[in-house]
Every structure is written in structure tokens, then in C-alpha cells.
Motif scaffolding. Structure first.
Motif, short mmCIF file in Angstrom:
data_model
loop_
_atom_site.label_atom_id
_atom_site.label_comp_id
_atom_site.label_asym_id
_atom_site.label_seq_id
_atom_site.Cartn_x
_atom_site.Cartn_y
_atom_site.Cartn_z
N HIS A 361 48.38 46.43 29.09
CA HIS A 361 48.27 46.20 30.52
C HIS A 361 47.81 44.78 30.83
O HIS A 361 47.14 44.14 30.01
CB HIS A 361 47.28 47.20 31.13
N ASP A 362 48.20 44.28 32.00
CA ASP A 362 47.76 42.97 32.45
C ASP A 362 46.26 43.00 32.74
O ASP A 362 45.76 43.95 33.36
CB ASP A 362 48.51 42.55 33.72
N ILE A 363 45.56 41.95 32.32
CA ILE A 363 44.12 41.87 32.60
C ILE A 363 43.91 41.73 34.10
O ILE A 363 44.50 40.86 34.74
CB ILE A 363 43.48 40.66 31.89
N PRO A 364 43.09 42.57 34.72
CA PRO A 364 42.86 42.48 36.17
C PRO A 364 42.20 41.16 36.54
O PRO A 364 41.53 40.51 35.72
CB PRO A 364 41.92 43.66 36.45
N LYS A 365 42.39 40.75 37.77
CA LYS A 365 41.76 39.53 38.26
C LYS A 365 40.25 39.63 38.16
O LYS A 365 39.65 40.67 38.45
CB LYS A 365 42.15 39.29 39.72
N GLY A 366 39.63 38.53 37.73
CA GLY A 366 38.17 38.49 37.66
C GLY A 366 37.57 38.86 36.33
O GLY A 366 36.36 38.82 36.16
N TYR A 367 38.42 39.22 35.35
CA TYR A 367 37.93 39.62 34.04
C TYR A 367 38.47 38.64 33.00
O TYR A 367 39.68 38.58 32.76
CB TYR A 367 38.35 41.05 33.71
N ASP A 368 37.59 37.89 32.40
CA ASP A 368 37.98 36.86 31.43
C ASP A 368 37.90 37.45 30.03
O ASP A 368 36.84 37.45 29.40
CB ASP A 368 37.07 35.64 31.56
N VAL A 369 39.00 37.97 29.56
CA VAL A 369 39.05 38.62 28.25
C VAL A 369 39.70 37.67 27.26
O VAL A 369 40.91 37.48 27.27
CB VAL A 369 39.83 39.95 28.32
N GLN A 370 38.87 37.06 26.41
CA GLN A 370 39.37 36.08 25.45
C GLN A 370 39.33 36.62 24.02
O GLN A 370 39.81 35.96 23.10
CB GLN A 370 38.55 34.79 25.54
N GLY A 371 38.74 37.76 23.82
CA GLY A 371 38.66 38.35 22.51
C GLY A 371 38.35 39.84 22.65
O GLY A 371 38.10 40.33 23.75
N TYR A 372 38.37 40.53 21.54
CA TYR A 372 38.16 41.97 21.56
C TYR A 372 37.04 42.39 20.62
O TYR A 372 36.90 41.78 19.55
CB TYR A 372 39.45 42.68 21.13
N PRO A 373 36.29 43.43 20.96
CA PRO A 373 36.26 44.04 22.29
C PRO A 373 35.44 43.20 23.26
O PRO A 373 34.52 42.51 22.85
CB PRO A 373 35.57 45.39 22.03
N THR A 374 35.78 43.27 24.54
CA THR A 374 35.00 42.63 25.61
C THR A 374 34.51 43.72 26.54
O THR A 374 35.31 44.55 26.99
CB THR A 374 35.85 41.61 26.38
N LEU A 375 33.23 43.72 26.83
CA LEU A 375 32.63 44.73 27.70
C LEU A 375 32.25 44.13 29.05
O LEU A 375 31.66 43.05 29.11
CB LEU A 375 31.39 45.35 27.05
N TYR A 376 32.59 44.84 30.12
CA TYR A 376 32.20 44.44 31.47
C TYR A 376 31.47 45.60 32.15
O TYR A 376 31.85 46.76 31.98
CB TYR A 376 33.41 44.06 32.31
N PHE A 377 30.44 45.25 32.92
CA PHE A 377 29.74 46.26 33.73
C PHE A 377 29.97 45.92 35.20
O PHE A 377 29.71 44.79 35.63
CB PHE A 377 28.25 46.27 33.43
N VAL A 378 30.47 46.90 35.95
CA VAL A 378 30.72 46.73 37.38
C VAL A 378 29.75 47.63 38.12
O VAL A 378 29.82 48.85 38.00
CB VAL A 378 32.17 47.09 37.74
N SER A 379 28.85 47.03 38.86
CA SER A 379 27.82 47.81 39.56
C SER A 379 28.41 48.55 40.76
O SER A 379 29.48 48.20 41.26
CB SER A 379 26.67 46.90 40.01
N GLY A 380 27.68 49.54 41.21
CA GLY A 380 28.17 50.43 42.26
C GLY A 380 28.48 49.76 43.58
O GLY A 380 29.29 50.26 44.35
N ASN A 381 27.85 48.61 43.86
CA ASN A 381 28.14 47.94 45.12
C ASN A 381 29.34 47.00 45.03
O ASN A 381 29.70 46.35 45.99
CB ASN A 381 26.92 47.16 45.61
N LYS A 382 29.94 46.89 43.83
CA LYS A 382 31.17 46.13 43.60
C LYS A 382 31.04 44.66 43.95
O LYS A 382 32.02 43.99 44.25
CB LYS A 382 32.34 46.75 44.39
N ARG A 383 29.84 44.13 43.91
CA ARG A 383 29.66 42.71 44.21
C ARG A 383 30.06 41.83 43.04
O ARG A 383 30.52 40.72 43.21
CB ARG A 383 28.19 42.43 44.56
N LYS A 384 29.86 42.33 41.84
CA LYS A 384 30.05 41.45 40.69
C LYS A 384 30.40 42.24 39.44
O LYS A 384 29.78 43.27 39.15
CB LYS A 384 28.76 40.65 40.46
#
Length: 410
Positions: A361-384
Motif C-alpha cells: 500500500h501507498d504510505i499515507p501522508k504524514g508518515y515518513d517510513v524510511q525503513g522497517y519496521p517503523t512504529l507510529y502512535f496517533v493520539s485520540g485527538n488526531k493532532r499529531k
């Protein structure tokens, strides 16, 4: 009079509409455009049409190695085919571009095909190393060119991290020298630079013989155990050094200094020190006895381009996302941990643990995935969306989610 009144009314409505949209946009979580060459995007290599685009490509993304190939398609079709074979294997690992415009080839005086490799700008010191390397063979063959790219894309001394793990793992033809210490690029960048410069004085003597890097002792605590360096790294400012050759690990017993590192390397190449062979544990995973699992369980939500907005952007959940590649060894090792985290929050309706196959799948906007695995946490208020860079064990991930969540625990 009526026309003027309507005209003024139109202006007022237009102004209020624009003002409202601006205020609304400030509150909406917007993602920047993804970088070129992100996993899952097309084309596999970027076509560059002039020297301006070439320079822009070279100077973009200072942490990513780049490869630029120049082809005259009337005479270099076979070379282009060999180059494309490498793209099939490594398109997600390095940034590739190519040039076919005859005017550009003439301007740069490239007669026939030419391939250049550029190590990450951030870690290159022109005092000790080149900023680019040209492949010397006149005709391209996949295997030798691939080995050349993998080796020459590495800086003389770099920082090993979760984003570039795979690039270090792919350099198998020479031993690795690792320096472990605390790395804090925000609070203490000079400390990292000091150690880098010290190592460069030695590394310049071992080009193509030994690969040097610095790694954070906390993030790579498992590796420090393989080297037998855990006791040498108990204090915050401690520094320890080891050499890895295949599955054998060699420990430098003396304190860090240029002379001691030089002596350690000399002894290694002379065969005067004995290494310890790493034997992987089976069937247990290294992370606190978690069973090895090759697939995600049903507790882990599978994200795709089709459901990403609905699950991530348009609800109030706190979400941990694992961007992975099916072929990545580190990703396979982490699956047991991700499954355990998902099981931990299974009965929590406000926390979602998700996976995203970045090769499909295409990497969504705002997620800089340059290697694997990459972990992102998205908080409930969706600010960041925050790139998680902490330890990747069950307790650390659970603690991070509990501390940073914006929703209430049940």
C-alpha cells in the motif's frame, strides 16, 4: 442601490466563508506530502530530466542514500534491465533515480551508462570521505552492482537506528564495528559528533574492510548483550565497542580511546582475540519468552489505503501502527511483541493496535517510513502522528501507550 447591496453582501459572505475555512483548517490534522520513493509508491525510480532536478534529488532527504543511473536508451537497454532488477529487490531501501535525456548526458559528458551512489548527506564528512561513488564496470550486472550500492551507500561512520537497520544488515561482505553509547541528537548533538569524528580517524584506514557505526545503547540493548557489553554500559555516558563478523561477536575490553580501538581492530584482523558465536533461541523469542509468531493475530487491525482514513483519521481511538515489510527479518521478530500488545488492549475499546504492509500500500501522508519496521502512535485527538523511537518490548510499548493516550482507560 439594490445591486450595490447585493454586491456588498456577496463580499461579506465570501470573507466569512474564507475566514471560517481557515479556522477550520487550523483544527484539522493535515499530513505533509510523502517523500518521493516511499515504499508502495510508483514509479520505482524517479526520472530526472535536467541538472536542476538532479541536484535537487541529490540534496533532498539528508538521511537517505541515493542512486542515480544514466542511460542512453539506444545503446544501454541491457544495462537498464539489470538496473531494474535491483529496483525490484531494493526500491524500498534506497532512493533511486535515472536519467535518459541525451542532452543531459552530453552536458555531463557521460558516454554510455553510468551509476553513482550517494551516502546520506547528514553523516558524510568531506574531510575523510567522498560524497559520491561511481560504479567502475562498463556494463551493468545485477549482483556486483547491487553489492556496490549496498556497501558504498553507507557513510564512513554513521548512526545505526531503526530506520536504516536493513541497510546495515545488507552489508554482509565485511565485518561491522559498533560503538554503543547514549545518543540524544536534540540535547547533545555535539557528543555524537565528537565520537563520530574520533572514529573517522580510524575508519578512513579500513575503507571496504570494516563498516563503522554508532548505535544507541538503550535501543540496541539486545545487541550489546550479544557483544557481552552490558556491564560496560551501566552509566549514562559510558561507551563500549565491539566487532561483529557473521554470527561471531568480539568485545573490546579496554576503555574507549583511538589507540585502544586501533589496537582492538589490529588484534581482530590478526586473529588474536576470540569471539562469541550467537545462537538464536528456538522456539522462544528473545522478548521475555514470547512465542515466535509469523503472522499478526486477529487482535491486530490490518490497515490498507482503503480503510486508513476511516480507522485512523476519522475516529477518536488512540492507535499504534506498525509499518512493516513481509520480507524484513526485524519485522518478523517484532510481530510477537505487536501481537502481545494487541492482546493487552484487546478489551480496551479506545485503543487500536494496527499493522500496515508498506510494500503493498501507498504510505499515507504524514508518515515518513524510511525503513522497517517503523512504529507510529496517533493520539485520540488526531493532532499529531508521532514516530515511536523507544524500546520495542511489550512493557515499554504498553507504558508508552498508557502515558500518551488521550482517551480514558476502561
Amino acid at each position: 442601490m439594490k445591486i450595490i447591496t447585493n454586491w456588498l453582501l456577496t463580499i461579506i459572505i465570501t470573507y466569512l466563508t474564507i475566514k471560517y475555512c481557515q479556522c477550520y483548517e487550523d483544527d484539522v490534522y493535515e499530513h505533509p506530502e510523502p517523500r518521493e520513493g516511499a515504499p508502495g509508491q510508483t514509479p520505482k525510480a524517479k526520472l530526472l530530466n535536467d541538472t536542476i532536478q538532479i541536484n535537487e534529488f541529490i540534496n533532498s532527504d539528508d538521511q537517505a542514500p541515493k542512486v542515480i543511473a544514466y542511460f542512453d536508451l539506444t545503446t544501454n537497454l541491457n544495462d537498464k534491465e539489470e538496473f531494474d532488477k535491483i529496483l525490484k529487490d531494493d526500491e524500498h531501501i534506497y532512493r533511486f533515480a535515472y536519467v535518459t535525456d541525451k542532452q543531459v548526458l552530453e552536458e555531463l559528458k557521460y558516454d554510455g551508462c553510468a551509476v553513482f551512489v550517494y551516502p546520506p548527506i547528514k553523516y558524510v564528512s568531506t574531510k575523510y570521505e567522498k560524497t559520491k561513488y561511481r560504479y567502475s564496470a562498463k556494463n551493468l550486472k545485477k549482483e556486483p552492482l547491487q553489492r556496490f550500492i549496498r556497501l558504498k551507500s553507507m557513510p564512513l561512520v554513521g548512526e545505526r537506528n531503526y530506520e536504516n537497520d536493513i541497510r546495515y544488515d545488507l552489508v554482509t561482505q565485511i565485518p561491522h564495528l559498533a560503538l554503543f553509547t547514549e545518543i540524544d541528537m536534540d540535547k547533545n548533538p555535539k557528543g555524537f559528533q565528537y565520537l563520530t569524528n574520533r572514529l573517522r580517524k580510524i575508519a578512513v584506514k579500513y575503507v571496504n574492510k570494516l563498516l563503522f557505526y554508532i548505535a544507541d545503547k538503550t535501543k540496541y540493548s539486545q545487541d550489546t548483550e550479544y557483544y557481552g557489553l552490558t556491564n560496560e554500559l551501566t552509566n549514562r555516558k559510558d561507551v563500549a565497542v565491539g566487532i561483529k563478523n557473521g554470527m561471531f561477536y568480539y568485545k573490546m575490553k579496554k576503555s574507549f580511546s583511538i589507540d585502544n580501538v586501533q589496537e582492538f581492530i589490529t588484534n581482530f584482523f590478526n586473529g588474536d582475540i576470540i569471539g562469541t558465536e550467537r545462537i538464536d533461541k528456538e522456539p522462544e523469542d528473545e522478548d521475555k519468552g514470547l512465542p515466535k509468531e509469523t503472522e499478526f493475530t486477529s487482535d491486530v487491525i490490518e490497515l490498507t489505503n482503503e480503510n486508513f482514513d476511516k480507522i485512523v483519521n476519522y475516529n477518536d481511538h488512540d492507535i499504534l501502527i506498525d509499518f512493516y515489510a513481509p520480507w524484513c527479518g526485524h519485522c518478523k521478530q517484532l510481530k510477537s511483541v505487536i501481537n502481545a500488545v494487541a492482546k493487552k488492549f484487546k478489551n480496551d475499546p479506545n485503543v487500536v493496535i494496527a499493522s500496515f504492509d508498506a510494500t503493498v500500500h501507498d504510505i499515507p501522508k504524514g508518515y515518513d517510513v524510511q525503513g522497517y519496521p517503523t512504529l507510529y502512535f496517533v493520539s485520540g485527538n488526531k493532532r499529531k502522528a508521532v514516530n515511536y523511537e523507544g524500546q520495542r518490548d511489550l512493557d515499554s510499548l504498553v507504558s508508552y501507550i498508557d502515558y500518551h493516550r488521550k482517551t480514558e482507560a476502561p
